[in-house]
Design an enzyme around this catalytic site. Structure first.
Site, short mmCIF file in Angstrom:
data_model
loop_
_atom_site.label_atom_id
_atom_site.label_comp_id
_atom_site.label_asym_id
_atom_site.label_seq_id
_atom_site.Cartn_x
_atom_site.Cartn_y
_atom_site.Cartn_z
N CYS A 95 25.59 -24.82 -45.32
CA CYS A 95 25.85 -23.53 -44.66
C CYS A 95 24.67 -22.62 -44.93
CB CYS A 95 27.15 -22.91 -45.16
SG CYS A 95 27.37 -21.23 -44.53
N CYS A 133 25.56 -19.38 -46.91
CA CYS A 133 25.85 -19.69 -48.32
C CYS A 133 24.54 -19.86 -49.08
CB CYS A 133 26.69 -20.96 -48.46
SG CYS A 133 28.46 -20.74 -48.14
N ASP A 188 18.05 -9.30 -40.54
CA ASP A 188 18.15 -10.36 -39.54
C ASP A 188 16.74 -10.85 -39.19
OD1 ASP A 188 20.51 -11.19 -37.21
OD2 ASP A 188 18.41 -11.65 -36.79
N ASN A 221 30.43 -11.24 -34.30
CA ASN A 221 30.58 -12.24 -33.26
C ASN A 221 31.51 -13.31 -33.82
OD1 ASN A 221 28.72 -10.84 -31.68
ND2 ASN A 221 26.99 -12.01 -32.47
N HIS A 223 29.34 -18.71 -40.78
CA HIS A 223 29.71 -18.03 -42.03
C HIS A 223 29.81 -16.55 -41.66
CE1 HIS A 223 29.04 -17.51 -46.63
NE2 HIS A 223 29.24 -16.30 -46.12
N HIS A 245 29.72 -12.83 -40.85
CA HIS A 245 28.66 -11.84 -41.06
C HIS A 245 28.89 -10.66 -40.13
CE1 HIS A 245 27.32 -14.86 -38.12
NE2 HIS A 245 26.72 -13.87 -37.48
P1 5GP Z 1 25.51 -14.75 -34.76
O1 5GP Z 1 25.02 -15.07 -33.39
O2 5GP Z 1 26.02 -15.97 -35.49
O3 5GP Z 1 26.48 -13.61 -34.78
O4 5GP Z 1 24.26 -14.19 -35.55
C1 5GP Z 1 23.49 -14.92 -36.41
C2 5GP Z 1 22.30 -14.06 -36.73
O5 5GP Z 1 21.63 -14.67 -37.82
C3 5GP Z 1 21.29 -13.95 -35.58
O6 5GP Z 1 21.10 -12.58 -35.25
C4 5GP Z 1 20.03 -14.60 -36.15
O7 5GP Z 1 18.85 -13.92 -35.77
C5 5GP Z 1 20.26 -14.53 -37.65
N1 5GP Z 1 19.65 -15.62 -38.38
C6 5GP Z 1 19.68 -16.95 -38.06
N2 5GP Z 1 19.03 -17.68 -38.98
C7 5GP Z 1 18.57 -16.79 -39.91
C8 5GP Z 1 17.82 -16.96 -41.11
O8 5GP Z 1 17.44 -18.05 -41.52
N3 5GP Z 1 17.54 -15.83 -41.82
C9 5GP Z 1 17.94 -14.59 -41.40
N4 5GP Z 1 17.60 -13.53 -42.16
N5 5GP Z 1 18.66 -14.41 -40.27
C10 5GP Z 1 18.96 -15.49 -39.53
ZN ZN Z 2 28.87 -20.38 -45.94
#
Ligand code: 5GP
Ligand code: ZN
Length: 111
Positions: A6, A9, A32, A89, A100, A102
């Site tokens: 994950c 995590c 992000d 989301n 996970h 957020h």
């Molecule tokens: P979701 O679409 O799941 O709500 O958002 C996931 C967010 O995590 C996205 O805005 C994406 O840019 C961010 N994200 C994905 N991988 C990483 C990462 O490795 N590090 C960081 N800091 N953000 C990430």
């Molecule tokens: Zn997790």
């Protein structure tokens, strides 16, 4: 109770690096990697919860604390006094890509 493989995590434990802006025993917040606003943070519980749909009564205080941390971080960010946007989301139709829980925090411009 971290989940193998994950991403968040691993970020919460420090195994994968991030730009952290807040940390306590229960929650971490970091920038992000693809920001959609001048301030774009993710507030993440250390506990692995797959999505908002997977949160239970046991997570009531944790969810409340995530919202308060998000509000505080947005208020303290540049131009954050003008307000911001806070969002979960959830699931495929909600556009969730990382499995996970957020909370997105966006601020710093008119959204
Ligand atoms: P979701 O679409 O799941 O709500 O958002 C996931 C967010 O995590 C996205 O805005 C994406 O840019 C961010 N994200 C994905 N991988 C990483 C990462 O490795 N590090 C960081 N800091 N953000 C990430
Ligand atoms: Zn997790």
């Amino acid at each position: 109770m971290p989940e193998n493989d994950c991403l968040f995590c691993k970020i919460a434990s420090g195994e994968i690096p991030s730009t952290q802006v807040f940390s306590n025993e229960r929650i971490v917040a970091f920038k992000d990697i693809h920001p959609k606003a001048p301030t774009h943070l993710l507030v993440v519980p250390r506990k692995h919860i797959a999505s908002l749909y997977d949160a239970t009564e046991e997570d009531r205080d944790l969810l409340g604390e995530m919202l308060l941390v998000a509000s505080q971080l947005a208020k303290e960010s540049p131009n954050g006094e003008n307000g911001g946007r806070f969002g979960f989301n959830c699931g495929p139709w909600g556009g969730q890509e990382v499995g996970h829980l957020h909370l997105h925090v966006m601020a710093g411009k008119k959204l």
